[in-house]
Motif scaffolding. Structure first.
Motif, PDB file in Angstrom:
ATOM      1  N   LEU A  46       0.824  -1.213   0.000  1.00  0.00           N
ATOM      2  CA  LEU A  46       0.000   0.000   0.000  1.00  0.00           C
ATOM      3  C   LEU A  46       0.858   1.263   0.000  1.00  0.00           C
ATOM      4  N   LEU A  47       1.897   1.293   0.822  1.00  0.00           N
ATOM      5  CA  LEU A  47       2.783   2.456   0.850  1.00  0.00           C
ATOM      6  C   LEU A  47       3.466   2.642  -0.497  1.00  0.00           C
ATOM      7  N   GLY A  48       3.909   1.572  -1.103  1.00  0.00           N
ATOM      8  CA  GLY A  48       4.538   1.658  -2.428  1.00  0.00           C
ATOM      9  C   GLY A  48       3.585   2.174  -3.490  1.00  0.00           C
ATOM     10  N   PHE A  49       2.340   1.660  -3.508  1.00  0.00           N
ATOM     11  CA  PHE A  49       1.349   2.118  -4.484  1.00  0.00           C
ATOM     12  C   PHE A  49       0.980   3.579  -4.275  1.00  0.00           C
ATOM     13  N   ILE A  50       0.824   3.994  -3.023  1.00  0.00           N
ATOM     14  CA  ILE A  50       0.486   5.387  -2.740  1.00  0.00           C
ATOM     15  C   ILE A  50       1.616   6.303  -3.200  1.00  0.00           C
TER      16      ILE A  50
END
Length: 107
Positions: A46-50
């Motif tokens: 999630l952090l990578g996608f955001i």
């Protein structure tokens, strides 16, 4: 650190648990790896996608504020690759939130 990432599981081991897992009590020095180890694969993805999504949407904008947010986040993210620690990465998350706000369409 390399053996701790596959064992992190879906939800990780908890905040600041990496220092207890090592014999030297050292930090990961990479915020994304620390997110995966301490909060799990779900939080890391999630952090990578955001981060990538906000960077991609802001890179196309031509406003000076968008360029400042883009370059500020890149600078802080590069520092995070060498000296990252989630308990002290306030600027990383500040610029990430700033990127998300800037990437929203203007009325």
């Amino acid at each position: 650190m390399a053996s701790a990432i596959p064992r992190a599981g879906i939800f990780g081991h908890g905040l600041s648990s990496f220092t207890q897992m090592t014999c030297l009590g050292m930090e990961t020095h990479l915020s994304l790896a620390q997110v995966v180890i301490e909060f799990g694969w779900v939080a890391g993805v999630l952090l990578g996608f955001i981060a990538l999504g906000a960077l991609a949407m802001t890179a196309r904008l031509e406003r000076a504020e968008a360029r400042f947010a883009f370059m500020g986040f890149l600078f802080v993210a590069m520092l995070s690759f060498a000296h990252g620690d989630l308990t002290r990465d306030g600027l990383l998350f500040l610029f990430l939130g700033y990127l998300v706000r800037i990437s929203e369409p203007q009325p």
